[in-house]
Design an enzyme around this catalytic site. Sequence first.
Site, mmCIF file in Angstrom:
data_model
loop_
_atom_site.group_PDB
_atom_site.id
_atom_site.type_symbol
_atom_site.label_atom_id
_atom_site.label_comp_id
_atom_site.label_asym_id
_atom_site.label_seq_id
_atom_site.Cartn_x
_atom_site.Cartn_y
_atom_site.Cartn_z
ATOM 1 N N TYR A 124 3.939 0.088 -12.425
ATOM 2 C CA TYR A 124 4.389 1.450 -13.575
ATOM 3 C C TYR A 124 4.526 0.181 -14.373
ATOM 4 O O TYR A 124 4.379 0.442 -15.404
ATOM 5 C CB TYR A 124 4.973 2.459 -13.625
ATOM 6 C CG TYR A 124 4.302 3.265 -12.519
ATOM 7 C CD1 TYR A 124 4.036 3.257 -11.375
ATOM 8 C CD2 TYR A 124 4.193 4.338 -13.448
ATOM 9 C CE1 TYR A 124 4.032 4.666 -10.498
ATOM 10 C CE2 TYR A 124 3.918 5.927 -12.786
ATOM 11 C CZ TYR A 124 3.602 5.614 -11.042
ATOM 12 O OH TYR A 124 3.142 6.831 -10.203
ATOM 13 N N ASP A 205 4.154 5.085 4.716
ATOM 14 C CA ASP A 205 3.630 5.476 5.685
ATOM 15 C C ASP A 205 4.025 6.521 6.848
ATOM 16 O O ASP A 205 3.107 7.821 7.125
ATOM 17 C CB ASP A 205 1.555 5.632 6.272
ATOM 18 C CG ASP A 205 2.297 3.957 6.209
ATOM 19 O OD1 ASP A 205 3.339 3.165 6.556
ATOM 20 O OD2 ASP A 205 1.047 3.446 7.181
ATOM 21 N N ASP A 229 6.943 8.696 -7.026
ATOM 22 C CA ASP A 229 6.581 9.504 -7.576
ATOM 23 C C ASP A 229 5.242 9.907 -6.675
ATOM 24 O O ASP A 229 5.751 11.771 -6.955
ATOM 25 C CB ASP A 229 5.729 8.641 -8.749
ATOM 26 C CG ASP A 229 4.844 9.661 -9.748
ATOM 27 O OD1 ASP A 229 5.742 10.195 -9.839
ATOM 28 O OD2 ASP A 229 3.681 9.239 -10.223
#
Length: 336
Positions: A124, A205, A229
Amino acid sequence: MTHTVCLIPGDGIGPEVTEAARRVIDATGAGIDWVPLPAGANAVEEHGDVLPECTVQAIETHRVALKGPVTTPIGKGFKSVNVQLRQRLDLYAAVRPVRSMPGIRTRYEGVDLVVFRENTEGLYSGIENTITKGVVTSLKVCTEAASLRIARAAFDYCRERGRKKLTVLHKANIMKLTDGLFLDCTRRVHEEVAPEVEMEEMIIDNGCMQLVRDPGRFDVLLLENLYGDVVSDLCAGLVGGLGVVPGSNVGDHCAVFEAVHGSAPDIAGKDLANPLAVIMSGVMMLRHLGEVDRARRIRAAYNDLLEHGTPAELTRDLGGTAGTRAFAEALARRIA
Ligand code: NAD
């Protein structure tokens, strides 16, 4: 004691849900002096910017804000208000408590976890480049300073709230330098400040799979920006969706409280939105201001409303027929 709090209504359903939150917080007699401020798509016409300077300055001065969601156009135009706010005010920790709520039936019971997301860097950082036609890159930034301070914030939270375990989710097997540094910093802070808290390391994962299989095994989650997020929304889905998850963005100087959900343009202006997530964010804000008793009263009121409320008192997403305003009134009536 009076507190001054910046209020950013935002876009879409933002004005409706923040007004509802204000109504409920005021019903506790908190005596808050609200300072309304512009931000989002609605601010462009008058101020020429999605994040006017007056808004940033007011938050810097008053140090606390309750914010509605803002609309961010995809792929063009102004830089995201949320990313700008977090970077400019150095709100480095996004803290999102996710818990099963009474009266909200989901696939899972007994979920009670807190997501700590690093809020200022990673992918980001906004460092994107066109290398040549058809080839673009985005730079993932990880610094020791930012990784150490988010880890410290998460472990401090564990100690203050009696949380027993922190799970750091990462992909250091592939991103050996960036996620490797994040992981290393978490280990160092753990040893230094909170060896009594159990620390677990999990590849992201696998972490997602474990979260949907058995969320009850998690306590506090620590993640870099993008993973935080995505996993925040995944966790929201475990307890009934975006309508019931509050959040805060906290730095050393200021704090901005806001729901995880967006501006929901599909239902904006129709008195359909569920204001609970912003109200819950308001509860976090009251705690931050030291108003623990008022925070508890609102929490008790919405727990009771969710469990015993009539269809006429609950919003549609909760199985009722009430609008945003009627929901807020039903909550305000329950505040003892
Ligand atoms: P969204 O959260 O706005 O909506 C997703 C779905 O959930 C929609 O069907 C919506 O109607 C529903 N929903 C969301 N909040 C609700 C509520 N309080 N009550 C009832 N239903 C609710 O996500 P999106 O559609 O992906 O994003 C819309 C806009 O919001 C985009 O411009 C996005 O950038 C922005 N956004 C802002 C923030 C923020 O300001 N913090 C966060 C996320 C998205």
